[in-house]
Design a protein around this motif. Structure first.
Motif, short mmCIF file in Angstrom:
data_model
loop_
_atom_site.label_atom_id
_atom_site.label_comp_id
_atom_site.label_asym_id
_atom_site.label_seq_id
_atom_site.Cartn_x
_atom_site.Cartn_y
_atom_site.Cartn_z
N ILE A 188 -14.25 26.99 5.12
CA ILE A 188 -12.84 27.37 4.99
C ILE A 188 -12.14 26.45 3.99
O ILE A 188 -11.34 26.91 3.17
CB ILE A 188 -12.14 27.32 6.37
CG1 ILE A 188 -12.65 28.49 7.21
CG2 ILE A 188 -10.63 27.40 6.23
CD1 ILE A 188 -12.21 28.45 8.65
N ASP A 189 -12.45 25.16 4.01
CA ASP A 189 -11.87 24.23 3.04
C ASP A 189 -12.29 24.60 1.61
O ASP A 189 -11.48 24.56 0.68
CB ASP A 189 -12.28 22.80 3.34
CG ASP A 189 -11.60 22.24 4.59
OD1 ASP A 189 -10.59 22.85 5.03
OD2 ASP A 189 -12.09 21.22 5.12
N ALA A 190 -13.54 24.97 1.43
CA ALA A 190 -14.03 25.36 0.10
C ALA A 190 -13.33 26.63 -0.38
O ALA A 190 -12.94 26.72 -1.55
CB ALA A 190 -15.54 25.56 0.13
N ILE A 191 -13.16 27.59 0.51
CA ILE A 191 -12.47 28.84 0.13
C ILE A 191 -11.01 28.55 -0.22
O ILE A 191 -10.48 29.07 -1.21
CB ILE A 191 -12.58 29.88 1.26
CG1 ILE A 191 -14.02 30.36 1.39
CG2 ILE A 191 -11.64 31.05 1.02
CD1 ILE A 191 -14.28 31.22 2.60
N ALA A 192 -10.36 27.72 0.58
CA ALA A 192 -8.96 27.37 0.31
C ALA A 192 -8.83 26.67 -1.04
O ALA A 192 -7.87 26.90 -1.78
CB ALA A 192 -8.41 26.49 1.42
N GLU A 193 -9.79 25.84 -1.37
CA GLU A 193 -9.78 25.14 -2.67
C GLU A 193 -9.94 26.13 -3.82
O GLU A 193 -9.29 26.01 -4.86
CB GLU A 193 -10.89 24.09 -2.70
CG GLU A 193 -10.94 23.27 -3.94
CD GLU A 193 -9.80 22.27 -4.02
OE1 GLU A 193 -9.53 21.81 -5.14
OE2 GLU A 193 -9.18 21.95 -2.99
N ILE A 194 -10.78 27.12 -3.63
CA ILE A 194 -11.04 28.10 -4.69
C ILE A 194 -9.83 28.98 -4.94
O ILE A 194 -9.49 29.28 -6.08
CB ILE A 194 -12.28 28.96 -4.33
CG1 ILE A 194 -13.54 28.10 -4.42
CG2 ILE A 194 -12.39 30.17 -5.24
CD1 ILE A 194 -14.77 28.78 -3.88
#
Length: 122
Positions: free
Chosen positions: A23-29
């Motif tokens: 979820i953190d990676a998706i939010a960053e993207i």
């Protein structure tokens, strides 16, 4: 086949940690700031490529070095080939800034037009 409750709890914690990272990676993207930074970098790279490809054809000077770019008191209006004994000021077009300003203007005009259409349809 019964499992140990501690093992099940450990699996749940590992899965929860993996999901949090995803979820953190998706939010960053999908972060608007990151999207804008990537778009700006792509514009900068594309502008550099176009400048390298078509700059010599259009007679564009290479980007000036920071030391001699805008030295006060250095004549920049001397005809080409005349050596004044002083470094010449080379004024280069900053195509990355031109592209950025143009794209900002296009977005602004598009927003104004969209707003006018909404008010006209009411």
């Amino acid at each position: 086949m019964p499992q140990d409750p501690a093992a099940i709890q450990q699996q749940i914690e590992e899965t929860r940690a993996e999901l949090a990272e995803t979820i953190d990676a998706i939010a960053e993207i999908v972060s608007p700031r990151r999207v804008a930074e990537r778009a700006q970098e792509q514009l900068r790279v594309r502008t550099t490529e176009l400048r390298q490809r078509y700059g010599p054809v259009l007679g564009l000077a290479p980007a000036p070095s920071p030391e001699t770019a805008f030295t006060p008191g250095v004549p920049s209006d001397a005809p080409p080939g005349v050596d004044t004994g002083e470094p010449r000021v080379v004024r280069a077009v900053r195509w990355d800034r031109v592209v950025l300003a143009t794209s900002t203007l296009v977005l602004f005009v598009g927003g104004v037009r969209r707003r006018r259409r909404r008010h006209a349809s009411r």
